[in-house]
Write a protein that holds these residues in place. Structure first.
Motif, PDB file in Angstrom:
ATOM      1  N   ARG A  38      14.187 -10.057   0.042  1.00  0.00           N
ATOM      2  CA  ARG A  38      14.937  -8.804  -0.065  1.00  0.00           C
ATOM      3  C   ARG A  38      14.245  -7.810  -0.991  1.00  0.00           C
ATOM      4  O   ARG A  38      14.286  -6.606  -0.776  1.00  0.00           O
ATOM      5  CB  ARG A  38      16.353  -9.109  -0.551  1.00  0.00           C
ATOM      6  N   GLU A  39      13.589  -8.315  -2.036  1.00  0.00           N
ATOM      7  CA  GLU A  39      12.926  -7.425  -2.988  1.00  0.00           C
ATOM      8  C   GLU A  39      11.751  -6.693  -2.366  1.00  0.00           C
ATOM      9  O   GLU A  39      11.268  -5.708  -2.899  1.00  0.00           O
ATOM     10  CB  GLU A  39      12.435  -8.229  -4.199  1.00  0.00           C
ATOM     11  N   HIS A  40      11.238  -7.181  -1.226  1.00  0.00           N
ATOM     12  CA  HIS A  40      10.077  -6.561  -0.597  1.00  0.00           C
ATOM     13  C   HIS A  40      10.450  -5.563   0.489  1.00  0.00           C
ATOM     14  O   HIS A  40       9.592  -4.937   1.069  1.00  0.00           O
ATOM     15  CB  HIS A  40       9.171  -7.642   0.009  1.00  0.00           C
ATOM     16  N   ILE A  41      11.734  -5.434   0.791  1.00  0.00           N
ATOM     17  CA  ILE A  41      12.143  -4.503   1.852  1.00  0.00           C
ATOM     18  C   ILE A  41      12.110  -3.078   1.305  1.00  0.00           C
ATOM     19  O   ILE A  41      12.749  -2.788   0.286  1.00  0.00           O
ATOM     20  CB  ILE A  41      13.570  -4.848   2.354  1.00  0.00           C
ATOM     21  N   PRO A  42      11.336  -2.174   1.950  1.00  0.00           N
ATOM     22  CA  PRO A  42      11.282  -0.793   1.466  1.00  0.00           C
ATOM     23  C   PRO A  42      12.663  -0.156   1.492  1.00  0.00           C
ATOM     24  O   PRO A  42      13.431  -0.356   2.430  1.00  0.00           O
ATOM     25  CB  PRO A  42      10.358  -0.106   2.484  1.00  0.00           C
ATOM     26  N   LYS A  43      12.980   0.610   0.453  1.00  0.00           N
ATOM     27  CA  LYS A  43      14.298   1.233   0.384  1.00  0.00           C
ATOM     28  C   LYS A  43      14.249   2.708   0.753  1.00  0.00           C
ATOM     29  O   LYS A  43      15.244   3.286   1.168  1.00  0.00           O
ATOM     30  CB  LYS A  43      14.875   1.064  -1.019  1.00  0.00           C
ATOM     31  N   THR A  44      13.085   3.315   0.580  1.00  0.00           N
ATOM     32  CA  THR A  44      12.950   4.730   0.950  1.00  0.00           C
ATOM     33  C   THR A  44      11.658   4.902   1.745  1.00  0.00           C
ATOM     34  O   THR A  44      10.798   4.017   1.772  1.00  0.00           O
ATOM     35  CB  THR A  44      12.853   5.630  -0.297  1.00  0.00           C
ATOM     36  N   PHE A  45      11.523   6.063   2.378  1.00  0.00           N
ATOM     37  CA  PHE A  45      10.313   6.405   3.140  1.00  0.00           C
ATOM     38  C   PHE A  45       9.075   6.258   2.247  1.00  0.00           C
ATOM     39  O   PHE A  45       8.041   5.771   2.663  1.00  0.00           O
ATOM     40  CB  PHE A  45      10.440   7.849   3.644  1.00  0.00           C
ATOM     41  N   ALA A  46       9.197   6.635   0.983  1.00  0.00           N
ATOM     42  CA  ALA A  46       8.058   6.611   0.064  1.00  0.00           C
ATOM     43  C   ALA A  46       7.616   5.191  -0.279  1.00  0.00           C
ATOM     44  O   ALA A  46       6.485   4.974  -0.716  1.00  0.00           O
ATOM     45  CB  ALA A  46       8.409   7.367  -1.213  1.00  0.00           C
ATOM     46  N   ASP A  47       8.490   4.200  -0.079  1.00  0.00           N
ATOM     47  CA  ASP A  47       8.129   2.810  -0.381  1.00  0.00           C
ATOM     48  C   ASP A  47       7.211   2.204   0.681  1.00  0.00           C
ATOM     49  O   ASP A  47       6.608   1.158   0.466  1.00  0.00           O
ATOM     50  CB  ASP A  47       9.387   1.929  -0.455  1.00  0.00           C
ATOM     51  N   ILE A  48       7.160   2.855   1.864  1.00  0.00           N
ATOM     52  CA  ILE A  48       6.344   2.322   2.972  1.00  0.00           C
ATOM     53  C   ILE A  48       4.898   2.743   2.755  1.00  0.00           C
ATOM     54  O   ILE A  48       4.631   3.899   2.415  1.00  0.00           O
ATOM     55  CB  ILE A  48       6.878   2.855   4.316  1.00  0.00           C
ATOM     56  N   PRO A  49       3.930   1.839   2.923  1.00  0.00           N
ATOM     57  CA  PRO A  49       2.526   2.206   2.713  1.00  0.00           C
ATOM     58  C   PRO A  49       2.108   3.379   3.597  1.00  0.00           C
ATOM     59  O   PRO A  49       2.695   3.598   4.659  1.00  0.00           O
ATOM     60  CB  PRO A  49       1.773   0.929   3.113  1.00  0.00           C
ATOM     61  N   GLU A  50       1.099   4.111   3.165  1.00  0.00           N
ATOM     62  CA  GLU A  50       0.638   5.280   3.926  1.00  0.00           C
ATOM     63  C   GLU A  50       0.218   4.904   5.343  1.00  0.00           C
ATOM     64  O   GLU A  50       0.439   5.652   6.279  1.00  0.00           O
ATOM     65  CB  GLU A  50      -0.542   5.949   3.207  1.00  0.00           C
ATOM     66  N   THR A  51      -0.462   3.771   5.493  1.00  0.00           N
ATOM     67  CA  THR A  51      -0.897   3.345   6.825  1.00  0.00           C
ATOM     68  C   THR A  51      -0.676   1.842   6.940  1.00  0.00           C
ATOM     69  O   THR A  51      -0.451   1.160   5.941  1.00  0.00           O
ATOM     70  CB  THR A  51      -2.394   3.612   7.080  1.00  0.00           C
ATOM     71  N   THR A  52      -0.782   1.340   8.175  1.00  0.00           N
ATOM     72  CA  THR A  52      -0.657  -0.103   8.369  1.00  0.00           C
ATOM     73  C   THR A  52      -2.020  -0.780   8.291  1.00  0.00           C
ATOM     74  O   THR A  52      -2.134  -1.973   8.463  1.00  0.00           O
ATOM     75  CB  THR A  52      -0.032  -0.406   9.744  1.00  0.00           C
ATOM     76  N   ALA A  53      -3.071  -0.015   8.108  1.00  0.00           N
ATOM     77  CA  ALA A  53      -4.427  -0.568   8.072  1.00  0.00           C
ATOM     78  C   ALA A  53      -5.182   0.005   6.871  1.00  0.00           C
ATOM     79  O   ALA A  53      -4.664   0.854   6.154  1.00  0.00           O
ATOM     80  CB  ALA A  53      -5.171  -0.236   9.360  1.00  0.00           C
ATOM     81  N   TYR A  54      -6.402  -0.443   6.675  1.00  0.00           N
ATOM     82  CA  TYR A  54      -7.230   0.110   5.616  1.00  0.00           C
ATOM     83  C   TYR A  54      -7.550   1.565   5.930  1.00  0.00           C
ATOM     84  O   TYR A  54      -7.523   1.980   7.093  1.00  0.00           O
ATOM     85  CB  TYR A  54      -8.541  -0.678   5.504  1.00  0.00           C
ATOM     86  N   GLU A  55      -7.887   2.342   4.910  1.00  0.00           N
ATOM     87  CA  GLU A  55      -8.235   3.734   5.136  1.00  0.00           C
ATOM     88  C   GLU A  55      -9.422   3.827   6.077  1.00  0.00           C
ATOM     89  O   GLU A  55     -10.281   2.953   6.085  1.00  0.00           O
ATOM     90  CB  GLU A  55      -8.632   4.392   3.804  1.00  0.00           C
ATOM     91  N   ALA A  56      -9.456   4.914   6.860  1.00  0.00           N
ATOM     92  CA  ALA A  56     -10.604   5.140   7.731  1.00  0.00           C
ATOM     93  C   ALA A  56     -11.858   5.109   6.877  1.00  0.00           C
ATOM     94  O   ALA A  56     -11.873   5.592   5.748  1.00  0.00           O
ATOM     95  CB  ALA A  56     -10.462   6.476   8.424  1.00  0.00           C
ATOM     96  N   GLY A  57     -12.906   4.543   7.388  1.00  0.00           N
ATOM     97  CA  GLY A  57     -14.119   4.387   6.603  1.00  0.00           C
ATOM     98  C   GLY A  57     -14.368   2.920   6.329  1.00  0.00           C
ATOM     99  O   GLY A  57     -15.492   2.505   6.077  1.00  0.00           O
ATOM    100  N   TYR A  58     -13.303   2.123   6.386  1.00  0.00           N
ATOM    101  CA  TYR A  58     -13.490   0.678   6.202  1.00  0.00           C
ATOM    102  C   TYR A  58     -14.255   0.105   7.393  1.00  0.00           C
ATOM    103  O   TYR A  58     -15.155  -0.699   7.249  1.00  0.00           O
ATOM    104  CB  TYR A  58     -12.123   0.002   6.053  1.00  0.00           C
ATOM    105  N   LEU A  59     -13.867   0.560   8.609  1.00  0.00           N
ATOM    106  CA  LEU A  59     -14.657   0.218   9.792  1.00  0.00           C
ATOM    107  C   LEU A  59     -15.846   1.171   9.810  1.00  0.00           C
ATOM    108  O   LEU A  59     -15.682   2.361   9.601  1.00  0.00           O
ATOM    109  CB  LEU A  59     -13.823   0.392  11.065  1.00  0.00           C
ATOM    110  N   VAL A  60     -17.014   0.670  10.041  1.00  0.00           N
ATOM    111  CA  VAL A  60     -18.190   1.524   9.903  1.00  0.00           C
ATOM    112  C   VAL A  60     -18.552   2.252  11.186  1.00  0.00           C
ATOM    113  O   VAL A  60     -19.278   3.228  11.164  1.00  0.00           O
ATOM    114  CB  VAL A  60     -19.410   0.722   9.399  1.00  0.00           C
ATOM    115  N   THR A  61     -18.057   1.792  12.333  1.00  0.00           N
ATOM    116  CA  THR A  61     -18.423   2.419  13.592  1.00  0.00           C
ATOM    117  C   THR A  61     -17.195   2.994  14.278  1.00  0.00           C
ATOM    118  O   THR A  61     -16.217   2.283  14.494  1.00  0.00           O
ATOM    119  CB  THR A  61     -19.079   1.377  14.540  1.00  0.00           C
ATOM    120  N   LYS A  62     -17.258   4.271  14.617  1.00  0.00           N
ATOM    121  CA  LYS A  62     -16.165   4.864  15.395  1.00  0.00           C
ATOM    122  C   LYS A  62     -16.137   4.164  16.748  1.00  0.00           C
ATOM    123  O   LYS A  62     -17.196   3.929  17.343  1.00  0.00           O
ATOM    124  CB  LYS A  62     -16.397   6.360  15.595  1.00  0.00           C
TER     125      LYS A  62
END
Ligand code: SF4
Ligand code: SF4
Length: 99
Positions: free
Chosen positions: A8-32
């Motif tokens: 229960r402590e890990h359930i986001p309570k507001t929009f701001a609690d949710i991570p910006e993306t579900t993956a690493y930031e662009a740039g982590y994968l080196v090839t488009k």
């Protein structure tokens, strides 16, 4: 004894609690890897209600939060259309790529 936090402590309570993306930031994968896509999802920001269903279901993790709405990283979107299927307000349309 180590106390384990409850789920229960890990359930986001507001929009701001949710991570910006579900993956690493662009740039982590080196090839488009979207050069072969023949349709692309386009978001109508006026219709988008920020429900994050597209963000949660995108199999590539290329949809990110953007000021209460969402944005797509076209360098890695494969054009599968799952985001469009999941969008109840019909805020996503698929457009032909102009290669
Ligand atoms: S078309 Fe597919 S890969 Fe691209 S943003 Fe939508 S769900 Fe993700
Ligand atoms: S599913 Fe549709 S309404 Fe919900 S955040 Fe995505 S684009 Fe916006």
């Amino acid at each position: 004894m180590i106390k384990t936090p409850s789920l229960r402590e890990h359930i986001p309570k507001t929009f701001a609690d949710i991570p910006e993306t579900t993956a690493y930031e662009a740039g982590y994968l080196v090839t488009k890897n979207a050069g072969w896509r023949n349709v692309r999802p386009v978001i109508d920001k006026d219709k988008c209600i920020g429900c994050l269903q597209c963000y949660l279901y995108c199999p590539e993790g290329v949809i990110a939060k953007d000021g209460g709405k969402v944005k797509i990283d076209y360098d890695f979107c494969k054009g599968c259309g799952i985001c469009k299927k999941m969008c109840k307000p019909d805020a996503i349309r698929m457009e032909a790529e102009k290669h």
